[in-house]
Design an enzyme around this catalytic site. Structure first.
Site, mmCIF file in Angstrom:
data_model
loop_
_atom_site.group_PDB
_atom_site.id
_atom_site.type_symbol
_atom_site.label_atom_id
_atom_site.label_comp_id
_atom_site.label_asym_id
_atom_site.label_seq_id
_atom_site.Cartn_x
_atom_site.Cartn_y
_atom_site.Cartn_z
ATOM 1 N N HIS A 222 0.836 -1.210 0.000
ATOM 2 C CA HIS A 222 0.000 0.000 0.000
ATOM 3 C C HIS A 222 0.871 1.261 0.000
ATOM 4 O O HIS A 222 0.662 2.183 -0.812
ATOM 5 C CB HIS A 222 -0.909 -0.031 1.232
ATOM 6 C CG HIS A 222 -1.797 1.162 1.406
ATOM 7 N ND1 HIS A 222 -3.150 1.133 1.143
ATOM 8 C CD2 HIS A 222 -1.533 2.426 1.831
ATOM 9 C CE1 HIS A 222 -3.684 2.320 1.394
ATOM 10 N NE2 HIS A 222 -2.706 3.122 1.820
ATOM 11 N N GLU A 223 1.847 1.315 0.902
ATOM 12 C CA GLU A 223 2.690 2.517 0.999
ATOM 13 C C GLU A 223 3.570 2.674 -0.244
ATOM 14 O O GLU A 223 3.794 3.797 -0.715
ATOM 15 C CB GLU A 223 3.546 2.459 2.266
ATOM 16 C CG GLU A 223 2.756 2.397 3.566
ATOM 17 C CD GLU A 223 1.743 3.517 3.705
ATOM 18 O OE1 GLU A 223 1.961 4.619 3.160
ATOM 19 O OE2 GLU A 223 0.699 3.286 4.365
ATOM 20 N N HIS B 22 1.608 4.233 -2.991
ATOM 21 C CA HIS B 22 1.595 5.695 -2.847
ATOM 22 C C HIS B 22 2.878 6.279 -3.448
ATOM 23 O O HIS B 22 2.845 7.234 -4.230
ATOM 24 C CB HIS B 22 1.524 6.084 -1.370
ATOM 25 C CG HIS B 22 0.161 5.991 -0.767
ATOM 26 N ND1 HIS B 22 -0.987 6.356 -1.421
ATOM 27 C CD2 HIS B 22 -0.234 5.588 0.474
ATOM 28 C CE1 HIS B 22 -2.028 6.180 -0.635
ATOM 29 N NE2 HIS B 22 -1.607 5.702 0.522
ATOM 30 N N HIS C 15 -5.280 7.370 -2.497
ATOM 31 C CA HIS C 15 -6.323 6.520 -1.942
ATOM 32 C C HIS C 15 -7.548 6.514 -2.854
ATOM 33 O O HIS C 15 -7.875 7.515 -3.490
ATOM 34 C CB HIS C 15 -6.730 7.015 -0.556
ATOM 35 C CG HIS C 15 -5.716 6.717 0.500
ATOM 36 N ND1 HIS C 15 -5.214 7.682 1.349
ATOM 37 C CD2 HIS C 15 -5.100 5.547 0.834
ATOM 38 C CE1 HIS C 15 -4.341 7.122 2.173
ATOM 39 N NE2 HIS C 15 -4.249 5.838 1.873
ATOM 40 N N TYR D 157 -9.598 3.456 2.159
ATOM 41 C CA TYR D 157 -9.645 3.516 3.614
ATOM 42 C C TYR D 157 -10.755 2.621 4.156
ATOM 43 O O TYR D 157 -11.744 2.343 3.477
ATOM 44 C CB TYR D 157 -9.943 4.945 4.061
ATOM 45 C CG TYR D 157 -8.721 5.806 4.329
ATOM 46 C CD1 TYR D 157 -7.427 5.318 4.206
ATOM 47 C CD2 TYR D 157 -8.883 7.132 4.733
ATOM 48 C CE1 TYR D 157 -6.333 6.123 4.451
ATOM 49 C CE2 TYR D 157 -7.795 7.954 4.991
ATOM 50 C CZ TYR D 157 -6.523 7.438 4.849
ATOM 51 O OH TYR D 157 -5.438 8.239 5.102
#
Length: 439
Positions: free
Chosen positions: A151-152, A155, A161, A206
């Site tokens: 996930h990071e 980014h 998101h 989220y």
């Protein structure tokens, strides 16, 4: 660089008089390695929304919804902070492999690049979005969950998101009053045109109570899923896989992985030339374009169920030398090669393989009387000629061919005693594989 696994079955060199032929391509597990996602499938997974992520505000103005600046050429230099444990480094490399498996991106260990990612241990999970230039920190707290690291990293390579899409108000409602003060920017929608349908299953979405003001989630949701998709309310925020939409976004930014070009096995093939049983045996193939490495398998059966040798050869190398005393006499060997791209996601098999060669049994040195067995009769023949001088080189009893029949010949016979010369000396069980690495 060559990474290889060797099953050393017997210290008998490959014999001469090798014949070669081509066979149909079998299915070989080694040549299609386990997908990165499967390698981490056994690790723990957080509940949807359990792990939160803070996006680092961009250094410049709003850059859009799908992502920030992409990394030129899909090359992403990275490094770890000093002292980070090997386990955490390994989990990060697994996460990198999951991303590289999907799109044409290549994370490379930093040397002196000015723009790079620095992965550090932290008490939060956080990253800027897209390449910002210079040292760019990626903070990880939840190391136990590989897809939190994925996930990071997503980014860092340019993906925001999912709840920040410009069309999100058709699918979800942001409950601003329930969000912790100062963290509202994590919910701000972006202006860029979204790619594909809204993805409730996205790794980048989220959870329903992300950054809530209250101590409990009940009555304090920060995200409410709108009709007709209310059934997805409790499932947003998963951190256990890439969704179809996530893969689509990665490919939108960096393209599909390149498939290696066609190539052919070269040698040994289609020749009756004898191979020196003492020399190393080199297997060669023509190089393939858009290839990062080759996987080679050599076995004694067509299904390659128990390979004698498996090797990983980094391009531009396109050959592999089987070490001396690795192969057996009187045995048929099958070998083939698969090319793979930089993320091991696209493959090309040799268009003319695999090949097979057969080694013949060497002479049975202890068989003095020529009956294809080494037994007491051979001892009797040698004992009768024991001590013979220069003419002994014409005798079968002169096993070491030094012109004499002496204790050295008896020693050779002793070590050969009991052999059936019609049967190759194959161990009853295959030894465990030994890992080795050749630069």
């Amino acid at each position: 660089m060559i990474h290889a696994t060797l099953c050393a079955m017997c210290c008998v060199p490959l014999a001469a008089n090798v014949t070669i032929k081509s066979i149909d391509m079998p299915t070989i597990e080694w040549l299609r390695p386990t997908a990165p996602a499967d390698r981490v499938a056994h690790l723990p997974k957080p509940a949807p929304g359990e792990v939160e992520c803070v996006v680092v505000p961009p250094r410049d103005a709003d850059r859009g919804s799908v992502g920030g600046e992409t990394w030129p050429g899909g090359i992403v230099p990275f490094m770890f902070e000093e002292g980070l444990s090997d386990r955490r480094k390994g989990l990060t490399l697994d996460a990198i492999a999951i991303i590289e498996y999907v799109c044409a991106i290549d994370f490379v260990e930093r040397t002196d690049e000015a723009d790079y990612l620095l992965l550090i241990n932290s008490d939060i999970n956080s990253s800027a979005v897209g390449m910002e230039g210079g040292e760019q920190i990626v903070e990880i707290d939840a190391w136990s969950y590989p897809y939190v690291i994925v996930h990071e990293l997503m980014h860092a390579i340019g993906i925001y998101h999912e709840q920040q899409r410009s069309d999100r108000d058709h699918y979800i409602q942001i409950n601003w009053d329930n969000i912790q003060s100062g963290l509202e920017y994590n919910f701000t929608s972006r202006t860029a045109r979204p790619q594909g349908d809204y993805d409730f299953d996205s790794l980048m979405h989220y959870g329903q109570c992300a950054f809530k003001r209250c101590s409990t989630c009940s009555g304090c949701r920060t995200i409410t899923v709108l009709a007709p998709n209310q059934s997805k309310q409790n499932f947003i925020g998963q951190r256990e896989r890439l969704s179809t939409g996530d893969k689509r976004q990665l490919r939108h930014l960096y393209g599909n992985p390149l498939k290696p070009g066609p190539f052919s096995l070269f040698a040994p093939a289609d020749t009756l030339d004898a191979l020196d049983p003492v020399e190393e045996i080199t297997l060669e193939w023509q190089p393939s374009v858009d290839t990062a490495r080759y996987r080679l398998a050599l076995a004694t059966t067509e299904d390659f169920a128990m390979p004698v040798v498996t090797a990983l050869i980094d391009a531009p190398g396109h050959s592999f030398t089987v070490p001396q005393a690795t192969l057996l006499y009187g045995t048929t060997y099958f070998w083939t090669v698969t090319a793979e791209n930089n993320n091991a996601q696209r493959f090309a098999q040799a268009d003319n393989g695999p090949f097979t060669f057969t080694t013949v049994s060497p002479e049975c040195s202890g068989d003095v009387n020529g009956d294809l067995e080494v037994d007491l009769e051979d001892f009797s023949v040698m004992a009768a000629d024991f001590g013979d001088g220069p003419d002994a080189q014409r005798s079968a009893g002169d096993l070491n061919q030094d012109g004499w029949i002496n204790l050295e010949d008896f020693t050779i016979l002793l070590f050969s005693f009991g052999n059936d010369c019609t049967t190759p000396r194959v161990p009853s069980t295959r030894p465990s594989a030994q890992s080795w690495h050749i630069d």
